[in-house]
Motif scaffolding. Structure first.
Motif, PDB file in Angstrom:
ATOM      1  N   SER A  27       0.827  -1.211   0.000  1.00 43.49           N
ATOM      2  CA  SER A  27       0.000   0.000   0.000  1.00 43.49           C
ATOM      3  C   SER A  27       0.860   1.259   0.000  1.00 43.49           C
ATOM      4  N   LEU A  28       2.043   1.204   0.633  1.00 42.46           N
ATOM      5  CA  LEU A  28       2.910   2.387   0.652  1.00 42.46           C
ATOM      6  C   LEU A  28       3.426   2.712  -0.745  1.00 42.46           C
ATOM      7  N   TYR A  29       3.796   1.680  -1.508  1.00 40.81           N
ATOM      8  CA  TYR A  29       4.206   1.909  -2.897  1.00 40.81           C
ATOM      9  C   TYR A  29       3.045   2.502  -3.704  1.00 40.81           C
ATOM     10  N   LEU A  30       1.846   1.997  -3.469  1.00 42.57           N
ATOM     11  CA  LEU A  30       0.683   2.471  -4.217  1.00 42.57           C
ATOM     12  C   LEU A  30       0.322   3.899  -3.821  1.00 42.57           C
ATOM     13  N   GLN A  31       0.314   4.177  -2.527  1.00 41.58           N
ATOM     14  CA  GLN A  31      -0.025   5.514  -2.053  1.00 41.58           C
ATOM     15  C   GLN A  31       0.942   6.567  -2.587  1.00 41.58           C
ATOM     16  N   ALA A  32       2.215   6.183  -2.758  1.00 42.51           N
ATOM     17  CA  ALA A  32       3.236   7.138  -3.208  1.00 42.51           C
ATOM     18  C   ALA A  32       3.009   7.624  -4.627  1.00 42.51           C
ATOM     19  N   LEU A  33       2.145   6.963  -5.384  1.00 39.77           N
ATOM     20  CA  LEU A  33       1.874   7.383  -6.753  1.00 39.77           C
ATOM     21  C   LEU A  33       0.942   8.592  -6.824  1.00 39.77           C
ATOM     22  N   HIS A  34       0.355   8.975  -5.703  1.00 44.95           N
ATOM     23  CA  HIS A  34      -0.474  10.175  -5.662  1.00 44.95           C
ATOM     24  C   HIS A  34       0.426  11.349  -5.278  1.00 44.95           C
ATOM     25  N   PRO A  35       0.657  12.309  -6.180  1.00 45.21           N
ATOM     26  CA  PRO A  35       1.625  13.381  -5.900  1.00 45.21           C
ATOM     27  C   PRO A  35       1.387  14.131  -4.599  1.00 45.21           C
ATOM     28  N   ARG A  36       0.128  14.439  -4.284  1.00 45.56           N
ATOM     29  CA  ARG A  36      -0.133  15.183  -3.055  1.00 45.56           C
ATOM     30  C   ARG A  36       0.022  14.288  -1.828  1.00 45.56           C
ATOM     31  N   ALA A  37      -0.407  13.032  -1.952  1.00 46.37           N
ATOM     32  CA  ALA A  37      -0.317  12.129  -0.807  1.00 46.37           C
ATOM     33  C   ALA A  37       1.134  11.895  -0.413  1.00 46.37           C
ATOM     34  N   VAL A  38       2.000  11.660  -1.391  1.00 47.46           N
ATOM     35  CA  VAL A  38       3.403  11.400  -1.067  1.00 47.46           C
ATOM     36  C   VAL A  38       4.084  12.687  -0.603  1.00 47.46           C
ATOM     37  N   ALA A  39       3.669  13.837  -1.140  1.00 45.83           N
ATOM     38  CA  ALA A  39       4.230  15.111  -0.675  1.00 45.83           C
ATOM     39  C   ALA A  39       3.855  15.354   0.780  1.00 45.83           C
ATOM     40  N   GLU A  87       9.473  12.970  -5.258  1.00 45.66           N
ATOM     41  CA  GLU A  87       9.211  12.460  -3.918  1.00 45.66           C
ATOM     42  C   GLU A  87       8.719  11.016  -3.956  1.00 45.66           C
ATOM     43  N   ALA A  88       7.942  10.664  -4.998  1.00 46.84           N
ATOM     44  CA  ALA A  88       7.479   9.281  -5.137  1.00 46.84           C
ATOM     45  C   ALA A  88       8.647   8.347  -5.398  1.00 46.84           C
ATOM     46  N   ALA A  89       9.546   8.756  -6.296  1.00 48.70           N
ATOM     47  CA  ALA A  89      10.713   7.924  -6.620  1.00 48.70           C
ATOM     48  C   ALA A  89      11.606   7.751  -5.395  1.00 48.70           C
ATOM     49  N   GLU A  90      11.839   8.834  -4.656  1.00 55.74           N
ATOM     50  CA  GLU A  90      12.679   8.752  -3.464  1.00 55.74           C
ATOM     51  C   GLU A  90      12.036   7.857  -2.404  1.00 55.74           C
ATOM     52  N   PHE A 125      13.488   4.336  -0.975  1.00 61.12           N
ATOM     53  CA  PHE A 125      13.698   4.176   0.461  1.00 61.12           C
ATOM     54  C   PHE A 125      12.969   2.946   0.991  1.00 61.12           C
ATOM     55  N   LEU A 126      11.755   2.701   0.485  1.00 57.48           N
ATOM     56  CA  LEU A 126      11.005   1.520   0.909  1.00 57.48           C
ATOM     57  C   LEU A 126      11.705   0.231   0.491  1.00 57.48           C
ATOM     58  N   THR A 127      12.397   0.280  -0.637  1.00 62.11           N
ATOM     59  CA  THR A 127      13.046  -0.910  -1.166  1.00 62.11           C
ATOM     60  C   THR A 127      14.375  -1.196  -0.478  1.00 62.11           C
ATOM     61  N   VAL A 128      15.098  -0.130  -0.130  1.00 61.28           N
ATOM     62  CA  VAL A 128      16.407  -0.300   0.517  1.00 61.28           C
ATOM     63  C   VAL A 128      16.458   0.587   1.759  1.00 61.28           C
ATOM     64  N   PRO A 129      15.702   0.267   2.797  1.00 64.97           N
ATOM     65  CA  PRO A 129      15.722   1.092   4.006  1.00 64.97           C
ATOM     66  C   PRO A 129      16.977   0.808   4.825  1.00 64.97           C
ATOM     67  N   LYS A 165       3.694  -0.246 -14.100  1.00 65.64           N
ATOM     68  CA  LYS A 165       4.154   0.495 -15.274  1.00 65.64           C
ATOM     69  C   LYS A 165       4.558   1.917 -14.910  1.00 65.64           C
ATOM     70  N   MET A 166       3.834   2.539 -13.987  1.00 65.61           N
ATOM     71  CA  MET A 166       4.199   3.890 -13.562  1.00 65.61           C
ATOM     72  C   MET A 166       5.568   3.918 -12.907  1.00 65.61           C
ATOM     73  N   TYR A 167       5.938   2.822 -12.268  1.00 60.82           N
ATOM     74  CA  TYR A 167       7.257   2.722 -11.654  1.00 60.82           C
ATOM     75  C   TYR A 167       8.322   2.254 -12.648  1.00 60.82           C
ATOM     76  N   GLY A 168       7.922   2.107 -13.910  1.00 55.27           N
ATOM     77  CA  GLY A 168       8.878   1.679 -14.912  1.00 55.27           C
ATOM     78  C   GLY A 168       9.018   0.184 -15.023  1.00 55.27           C
ATOM     79  N   GLY A 169       8.109  -0.547 -14.382  1.00 58.84           N
ATOM     80  CA  GLY A 169       8.164  -2.005 -14.423  1.00 58.84           C
ATOM     81  C   GLY A 169       7.316  -2.570 -15.542  1.00 58.84           C
ATOM     82  N   LEU A 170       7.081  -3.870 -15.468  1.00 56.97           N
ATOM     83  CA  LEU A 170       6.343  -4.578 -16.499  1.00 56.97           C
ATOM     84  C   LEU A 170       4.922  -4.862 -16.035  1.00 56.97           C
TER      85      LEU A 170
END
Length: 286
Positions: free
Chosen positions: A32-44, A182-185, A189-193, A234-239
């Protein structure tokens, strides 16, 4: 005087308790954290108001404590923590990274996005890991979670309450989503904390930064990302391939079996979350 036990928001007969009895649901929280981060205002809002980078594991523990209280706490306990969260959010603002506009972080649109992404992630992860639920139970879970949405200040009538409504909501939201800095960062961070303090320093001394624990976590994070909807990957550049969904299903099912096996080796008092145990005692089912 009513002498019936206080079952809190949900109780032992709820689909919510059935879903959250699964330890694998914790992975749904990461998804859910990865998904929530795709909303620009939510992650900001998170990036500009939270100290998660300085204390990620402390934030994780506090969030887990809140979720556990909502799930299993008494009516009074739930209202106390929810009231504290509402007061805290009411004082916070953030800046939209795209427009520069200042906004309140308790805007209904943001609260709704965070809520839906969270509950859908919990449910989807449990089901894909192998938990058997009927379509009616799925809809019941979403309907039960309207109580959690109301706690943070949402009007339940504005929140998706069935699987079909959640799917339609995601379709409606997709044009507003995307990757910001901010979403990318946040995703990185979630992937390599950083390692938790209680074993990070020891690992540093032993040269184990990239040892088994970190590699295991990286596998968990990778599975959480793979469990995202294809459009989110796909938004994260994946498949967005069906084979990715299949491999994610196999991975999360394997992790669920592994967790079940590990639980058979630990003392009885550690096999259940303390808040769930307290709730069972409160309703006489311990």
């Amino acid at each position: 005087m009513d002498s019936s036990p206080d079952i809190g928001l949900f109780g032992p007969d709820s689909v919510t308790w059935k879903v959250h009895n699964e330890p694998i649901v914790t992975m749904g929280g990461l998804r859910s954290l990865y998904l929530q981060a795709l909303h620009p205002r939510a992650v900001a809002a998170v990036a500009q108001n939270s100290g998660y980078k300085a204390d990620p594991w402390g934030r994780f523990n506090r969030t887990s404590e809140y979720v556990g209280t909502v799930l299993y706490g008494s009516t009074d306990e739930v209202e106390r923590v929810a009231s504290r969260i509402r007061r805290m959010h009411s004082r916070m603002t953030a800046t939209d990274p795209r427009t520069g506009e200042r906004f309140r972080i308790d805007e209904p649109e943001l609260l709704r996005w965070v809520h839906v992404a969270e509950v859908e992630s919990f449910l989807s992860t449990a089901r894909r890991a192998g938990l058997k639920l009927t379509d009616d139970e799925v809809d019941t879970y979403y309907t039960e979670q309207l109580k959690a949405a109301e706690l943070v200040g949402l009007d339940p009538a504005t929140v998706p309450s069935t699987a079909a409504e959640v799917a339609a909501y995601y379709e409606e939201m997709r044009p507003q989503l995307g990757i910001t800095r901010e979403a990318a960062e946040t995703a990185l961070f979630l992937t390599v904390p950083p390692l938790p303090d209680f074993w990070g320093n020891r690992a540093l001394r032993l040269g184990l930064n990239f040892g088994p624990a970190r590699l295991a976590y990286f596998g968990v994070a990778g599975t959480a990302v793979a469990l995202l909807p294809a459009w989110a990957r796909k938004m994260y550049g994946g498949l967005g391939l069906p084979t990715t969904d299949l491999s994610a299903d196999l991975s999360v099912r394997g992790l669920r079996l592994l967790l079940s096996a590990l639980l058979t080796t630990v003392p009885e008092q550690y096999k259940m979350a303390p808040q769930r145990r307290a709730a069972l005692e409160r309703v006489g089912l311990a």
